[in-house]
Scaffold this motif. Structure first.
Motif: not given
Length: 165
Positions: A105-129
């Motif tokens: 996450v530290h290499a992701f441009p604009g990463h928002i550090a809500c928890d400084s312990a986070s090092r990796s992240e997976l985000v999946v959109p939930v799409i309806r219609e």
């Protein structure tokens, strides 16, 4: 009482199948989307090891009427409440309607550090219609914690939940 405890030796595909089955059992007849997100966040926490945050951001609006993500049910430390579209990993996933698997996450441009312990992240959109209604966000203190199998499993979960949240 519900007791969903996966076998820790399961391969990822079977772990995610069991997670989907448990989520289906808890959400198939419940009409309240917030209740469904809360139970699914708790299930994710139980089923997936090495997480420090698991939950949802819902699509909402800011005071100017612009779309943005708003914190939903989660398990973990307190989190950022509002995320503009296109900002950070969650905002990028929501704006692009694509899964974001970030090994560092530290290499992701604009990463928002809500928890400084986070090092990796997976985000999946939930799409309806064709519209993003939420994102599922997983954070880990382990670098490169998430794999393509995690992305596939979470995408299948998001698809199942699209009409339930």
């Amino acid at each position: 009482m519900y007791d969903f405890k996966p076998d820790p030796s399961l391969d990822p595909a079977e772990r995610y199948r069991q997670l989907r089955d448990a989520a289906d059992a808890l959400t198939s007849t419940e009409l309240d989307g917030v209740a469904n997100m809360a139970n699914v966040a708790a299930l994710i926490w139980e089923f997936l090891p090495d997480l420090n945050w698991a939950g949802f951001y819902r699509m909402g609006q800011n005071a100017r009427g612009e779309s943005e993500l708003v914190l939903g049910p989660f398990v973990g430390r307190p989190a950022c409440i509002r995320i503009p579209l296109g900002v950070g990993v969650c905002g990028t996933a929501a704006q692009s309607k694509t899964t974001q698997l970030v090994e560092d996450v530290h290499a992701f441009p604009g990463h928002i550090a809500c928890d400084s312990a986070s090092r990796s992240e997976l985000v999946v959109p939930v799409i309806r219609e064709g519209k993003v209604v939420a994102v599922i966000d997983l954070d880990s203190p382990e670098p490169a914690r998430f794999t393509g199998a995690d992305a596939d499993g979470l995408e299948a979960l998001a698809q199942m939940l699209a009409d339930r949240i």
